[in-house]
Motif scaffolding. Structure first.
Motif, PDB file in Angstrom:
ATOM      1  N   VAL A 449      20.797  51.115  40.134  1.00 52.37           N
ATOM      2  CA  VAL A 449      20.977  50.635  41.200  1.00 52.37           C
ATOM      3  C   VAL A 449      22.464  50.552  41.730  1.00 52.37           C
ATOM      4  O   VAL A 449      22.887  51.118  42.870  1.00 52.37           O
ATOM      5  N   LEU A 450      23.214  50.004  41.115  1.00 55.25           N
ATOM      6  CA  LEU A 450      24.838  50.082  41.371  1.00 55.25           C
ATOM      7  C   LEU A 450      25.250  51.495  41.108  1.00 55.25           C
ATOM      8  O   LEU A 450      26.598  51.741  41.964  1.00 55.25           O
ATOM      9  N   GLY A 451      24.965  52.276  40.099  1.00 52.62           N
ATOM     10  CA  GLY A 451      25.779  53.336  39.985  1.00 52.62           C
ATOM     11  C   GLY A 451      26.573  53.072  38.852  1.00 52.62           C
ATOM     12  O   GLY A 451      27.200  52.238  38.507  1.00 52.62           O
ATOM     13  N   ALA A 452      26.640  54.176  38.043  1.00 56.58           N
ATOM     14  CA  ALA A 452      27.501  54.018  36.803  1.00 56.58           C
ATOM     15  C   ALA A 452      28.864  53.754  37.006  1.00 56.58           C
ATOM     16  O   ALA A 452      29.523  52.517  36.202  1.00 56.58           O
ATOM     17  N   PRO A 453      29.550  54.110  37.726  1.00 61.27           N
ATOM     18  CA  PRO A 453      31.121  53.677  38.208  1.00 61.27           C
ATOM     19  C   PRO A 453      31.279  52.493  38.668  1.00 61.27           C
ATOM     20  O   PRO A 453      32.013  51.618  38.049  1.00 61.27           O
ATOM     21  N   LEU A 454      30.319  51.819  39.592  1.00 61.24           N
ATOM     22  CA  LEU A 454      30.494  50.436  39.919  1.00 61.24           C
ATOM     23  C   LEU A 454      30.090  49.508  38.784  1.00 61.24           C
ATOM     24  O   LEU A 454      30.790  48.505  38.444  1.00 61.24           O
ATOM     25  N   THR A 455      29.083  49.825  38.048  1.00 62.95           N
ATOM     26  CA  THR A 455      28.683  48.971  36.965  1.00 62.95           C
ATOM     27  C   THR A 455      29.716  48.835  36.055  1.00 62.95           C
ATOM     28  O   THR A 455      30.173  47.788  35.566  1.00 62.95           O
ATOM     29  N   GLU A 456      30.433  49.923  35.579  1.00 59.35           N
ATOM     30  CA  GLU A 456      31.454  50.068  34.821  1.00 59.35           C
ATOM     31  C   GLU A 456      32.615  49.276  35.156  1.00 59.35           C
ATOM     32  O   GLU A 456      33.528  48.535  34.376  1.00 59.35           O
ATOM     33  N   CYS A 457      32.993  49.504  36.514  1.00 58.31           N
ATOM     34  CA  CYS A 457      34.151  48.795  36.969  1.00 58.31           C
ATOM     35  C   CYS A 457      33.880  47.290  36.738  1.00 58.31           C
ATOM     36  O   CYS A 457      34.585  46.635  36.517  1.00 58.31           O
ATOM     37  N   LEU A 458      32.641  46.800  37.334  1.00 58.82           N
ATOM     38  CA  LEU A 458      32.408  45.393  37.155  1.00 58.82           C
ATOM     39  C   LEU A 458      32.547  44.878  35.915  1.00 58.82           C
ATOM     40  O   LEU A 458      33.096  43.841  35.705  1.00 58.82           O
ATOM     41  N   LEU A 459      31.828  45.444  34.935  1.00 57.69           N
ATOM     42  CA  LEU A 459      32.057  45.188  33.584  1.00 57.69           C
ATOM     43  C   LEU A 459      33.495  45.366  33.014  1.00 57.69           C
ATOM     44  O   LEU A 459      33.823  44.043  32.112  1.00 57.69           O
ATOM     45  N   ARG A 460      34.382  46.103  33.519  1.00 57.47           N
ATOM     46  CA  ARG A 460      35.687  45.840  32.816  1.00 57.47           C
ATOM     47  C   ARG A 460      36.520  44.837  33.735  1.00 57.47           C
ATOM     48  O   ARG A 460      37.347  44.067  32.967  1.00 57.47           O
ATOM     49  N   LEU A 461      36.387  44.667  34.934  1.00 61.63           N
ATOM     50  CA  LEU A 461      36.929  43.501  35.660  1.00 61.63           C
ATOM     51  C   LEU A 461      36.864  42.171  35.162  1.00 61.63           C
ATOM     52  O   LEU A 461      37.540  41.307  34.697  1.00 61.63           O
ATOM     53  N   LYS A 462      35.347  41.900  34.665  1.00 54.64           N
ATOM     54  CA  LYS A 462      34.906  40.774  34.401  1.00 54.64           C
ATOM     55  C   LYS A 462      35.198  40.555  32.799  1.00 54.64           C
ATOM     56  O   LYS A 462      35.366  39.577  32.269  1.00 54.64           O
ATOM     57  N   THR A 463      35.261  41.495  32.005  1.00 58.94           N
ATOM     58  CA  THR A 463      35.666  41.610  30.552  1.00 58.94           C
ATOM     59  C   THR A 463      37.032  41.139  30.621  1.00 58.94           C
ATOM     60  O   THR A 463      37.772  40.396  29.854  1.00 58.94           O
ATOM     61  N   SER A 464      37.781  41.571  31.392  1.00 57.83           N
ATOM     62  CA  SER A 464      39.458  41.352  31.366  1.00 57.83           C
ATOM     63  C   SER A 464      39.486  39.978  31.825  1.00 57.83           C
ATOM     64  O   SER A 464      40.419  39.176  31.065  1.00 57.83           O
ATOM     65  N   GLU A 465      38.843  39.396  32.751  1.00 57.56           N
ATOM     66  CA  GLU A 465      38.747  37.814  32.951  1.00 57.56           C
ATOM     67  C   GLU A 465      38.590  37.147  31.988  1.00 57.56           C
ATOM     68  O   GLU A 465      39.400  36.021  31.680  1.00 57.56           O
ATOM     69  N   LEU A 466      37.547  37.325  31.360  1.00 60.22           N
ATOM     70  CA  LEU A 466      37.100  36.564  30.419  1.00 60.22           C
ATOM     71  C   LEU A 466      37.980  36.703  28.985  1.00 60.22           C
ATOM     72  O   LEU A 466      38.119  35.644  28.443  1.00 60.22           O
ATOM     73  N   ARG A 467      38.535  37.869  28.733  1.00 63.50           N
ATOM     74  CA  ARG A 467      39.370  37.966  27.670  1.00 63.50           C
ATOM     75  C   ARG A 467      40.588  36.987  27.924  1.00 63.50           C
ATOM     76  O   ARG A 467      41.080  36.556  26.879  1.00 63.50           O
ATOM     77  N   ARG A 468      41.140  36.855  28.910  1.00 63.41           N
ATOM     78  CA  ARG A 468      42.273  36.268  29.393  1.00 63.41           C
ATOM     79  C   ARG A 468      42.154  34.766  29.177  1.00 63.41           C
ATOM     80  O   ARG A 468      42.901  33.765  28.777  1.00 63.41           O
ATOM     81  N   TYR A 469      40.662  34.311  29.591  1.00 66.74           N
ATOM     82  CA  TYR A 469      40.506  33.038  29.641  1.00 66.74           C
ATOM     83  C   TYR A 469      40.168  32.562  28.182  1.00 66.74           C
ATOM     84  O   TYR A 469      40.782  31.451  27.825  1.00 66.74           O
ATOM     85  N   THR A 470      39.685  33.289  27.287  1.00 66.78           N
ATOM     86  CA  THR A 470      39.440  33.032  25.829  1.00 66.78           C
ATOM     87  C   THR A 470      40.735  33.013  24.916  1.00 66.78           C
ATOM     88  O   THR A 470      41.067  32.462  24.215  1.00 66.78           O
ATOM     89  N   ALA A 471      41.645  33.967  25.471  1.00 68.60           N
ATOM     90  CA  ALA A 471      42.903  33.802  24.913  1.00 68.60           C
ATOM     91  C   ALA A 471      43.746  32.707  25.293  1.00 68.60           C
ATOM     92  O   ALA A 471      44.477  32.164  24.315  1.00 68.60           O
ATOM     93  N   TRP A 472      43.611  32.220  26.602  1.00 66.40           N
ATOM     94  CA  TRP A 472      44.201  30.862  26.821  1.00 66.40           C
ATOM     95  C   TRP A 472      43.359  29.843  26.003  1.00 66.40           C
ATOM     96  O   TRP A 472      44.431  28.877  25.579  1.00 66.40           O
ATOM     97  N   GLN A 473      42.232  29.831  25.809  1.00 64.32           N
ATOM     98  CA  GLN A 473      41.642  28.749  25.285  1.00 64.32           C
ATOM     99  C   GLN A 473      42.135  28.589  23.959  1.00 64.32           C
ATOM    100  O   GLN A 473      42.292  27.573  23.236  1.00 64.32           O
ATOM    101  N   ALA A 474      42.396  29.818  23.194  1.00 62.56           N
ATOM    102  CA  ALA A 474      42.844  29.605  21.833  1.00 62.56           C
ATOM    103  C   ALA A 474      44.219  29.007  21.558  1.00 62.56           C
ATOM    104  O   ALA A 474      44.581  28.648  20.354  1.00 62.56           O
ATOM    105  N   GLY A 475      45.215  28.835  22.705  1.00 64.11           N
ATOM    106  CA  GLY A 475      46.356  28.381  22.575  1.00 64.11           C
ATOM    107  C   GLY A 475      46.416  27.301  23.169  1.00 64.11           C
ATOM    108  O   GLY A 475      47.480  26.660  23.222  1.00 64.11           O
ATOM    109  N   ALA A 476      45.104  26.595  23.551  1.00 59.63           N
ATOM    110  CA  ALA A 476      45.187  25.311  24.232  1.00 59.63           C
ATOM    111  C   ALA A 476      44.257  24.191  23.846  1.00 59.63           C
ATOM    112  O   ALA A 476      43.267  24.621  22.987  1.00 59.63           O
TER     113      ALA A 476
END
Length: 495
Positions: A449-476
């Protein structure tokens, strides 16, 4: 200043007759304007713009306007999530290499004059195109436009009503006094105070006390032509709900983008801060949601196709199949409805009126899908109660429409209504951004439905967001039962 490509719009036949007529009217209106903001929604649902002089915009009506792809590659905290230094950005979009420009083409049907600015300023939403003239594969508006166009080809219209909760707070300082951010680190959000003590649901006195802000805000919204229908005070301190009359889906998504942008800008001018973050990190707040009311209509007559032919069924056969599609794809669509770390704080036992299971019911506000006006009512429709207020409106609506149509195409039949929408025997909805990411990544349906580029873009954007959050959690020393400082800093100011 770069102004698109010569005669880009005419060369690629990008406007229909209605748009060409509206463009002529818009060009005439430029005589009474100082500036025009040319806007598009990034993948996060935020309005990104350039402000042009009225004279410069005349050229844009022929050539389009060059824009940087930055909003496609940055996550919610402005960290680079899509690598534009490798071929196709790593997601199959060749023009991302080297951060090359795309062309934004104004949709003249969306033109409005902003009633609250000093200089006379217009607002126009644009559509993103590759330099070849093809629709940009990362454009969420192009996705929804395409799905609605295919639906219109079948003689149908996707009708959507908006019901949006948000928070109004009072700014402590007239000017920003926080700490600036950086790439991947948001600046400190504004210092605010609550506008009241809350927890008197629908109390007229609470709404009336906010009239000095609500009056100019609602006047601006109606002057912009938005179909505002009601305003009410919810439970939390300064928690408001605005509802809008039903519209065709693309108009509704455009309205949501303009509503959120206008609300934040008008409130800021009045010494207040508006936030569409689901649960800000402030004491005593209740979670906010975006409830999406949806149905299908006959495009020629406007007849509601979800209305049951008698009073024995909740919905028509069409409505049942659409409902079944929404249920079947509920988990996979969660990221499109609830795209932030913070949004999943609603999806737990603390908030009984937020859904936790892929279930439906007639009238129950605890269900994921609430059927209203059932049993032969001409206004019968389905309310999705999962969404968060800061979701990208084009992705939210596109995801729902695609799922419902899939249910119709495959003649799916829903199980009966849930007696207890939180019954643990029912299929669970994602309870975290991680679970939602995994569900979308595994979905062949939404990749198509979304197309492979948009799907992959969303996954990368949200993975980056989540990675930064979990990194912050590890140090707080974070207490996961409460909204973290990271979340409040990430979302409260921007969303």
């Amino acid at each position: 200043m770069s102004t698109g490509s010569r005669d880009f719009i005419a060369r690629h036949h990008l406007w229909d007759d209605r748009q060409r007529t509206a463009a002529a009217e818009l060009e005439a209106a430029l005589e009474s304007l100082d500036f025009v903001r040319l806007v598009f929604a990034d993948p996060h649902g935020l309005a990104r713009s350039k402000t042009l002089t009225a004279e410069a915009f005349r050229t844009v009506l022929r050539n389009g306007m060059d824009y940087s792809p930055g909003p496609f590659v940055f996550d919610t905290g402005h960290a680079t999530a899509v690598d534009f230094t490798v071929a196709g950005g790593g997601i199959g979009v060749d023009e991302l290499l080297g951060a090359g420009d795309f062309v934004l083409v104004p949709d003249p049907l969306t033109f409005r004059e902003l009633p609250y600015t000093g200089p006379r300023t217009g607002w126009v939403i644009g559509d993103e195109y590759l330099r070849s003239g093809a629709p940009h594969p990362l454009s969420s508006r192009a996705l929804l436009r395409r799905l609605c166009g295919e639906l219109r080809g079948k003689g149908l219209d996707y009708v959507v009503g908006l019901e949006v909760e948000w928070y109004l707070t009072r700014l402590v300082d007239e000017h920003y006094s926080g700490q600036p951010g950086g790439f991947g680190v948001q600046g400190l959000p504004p210092a605010v105070q609550p506008v009241n003590g809350g927890y008197q649901f629908n109390l007229d006195g609470l709404t009336d006390a906010l009239e000095p802000v609500l009056a100019p805000l609602t006047r601006a919204l109606t002057d912009l032509g938005l179909p505002l229908r009601s305003v009410e005070h919810e439970s939390g301190p300064g928690q408001l709900e605005f509802t809008f009359a039903p519209q065709s889906a693309l108009d509704a998504a455009d309205a949501m983008l303009l509503f959120r942008t206008t609300t934040k800008q008008v409130c800021a001018r009045l010494g207040h801060h508006a936030s569409f973050m689901a649960l800000p990190g402030l004491p005593g707040l209740d979670a906010s949601g975006w409830h999406l009311h949806q149905s299908l209509a006959c495009a020629a007559t406007g007849e509601n196709l979800f209305t049951a032919p008698d009073d024995r069924s909740a919905l028509s056969e069409t409505g049942d199949r659409f409902l079944a599609g929404l249920l079947a794809h509920a988990a996979d669509a969660a990221l499109l409805c609830v795209p932030t770390v913070n949004g999943y704080r609603r999806m737990n036992d603390r908030f009984s009126l937020a859904p936790s299971r892929a279930a439906w019911s007639v009238e129950s506000r605890s269900a994921f899908l609430r059927v209203l006006g059932a049993h032969g009512d001409p206004a019968a429709h389905i309310e999705n109660r999962m969404g968060e207020p800061c979701a990208n409106p084009y992705l939210y609506l596109a995801g729902q429409l695609a799922a419902g149509l899939d249910g119709m195409e495959h003649k799916l039949v829903p199980d009966g209504p849930a007696a207890d929408p939180h019954d643990t025997a029912l299929p669970p909805l994602p309870r975290s951004l991680r679970e939602a990411l995994d569900a979308l990544a595994a979905s062949d349906f939404y990749r198509q439905v979304l197309g492979a580029p948009l799907t992959e873009c969303l996954l990368r954007l949200k993975t980056s967001e989540l990675r930064r959050y979990t990194a912050w959690q590890a140090g707080a020393a974070a207490d996961d039962a409460h909204v973290s400082e990271w979340e409040h800093r990430e979302y409260f100011a921007t969303y």
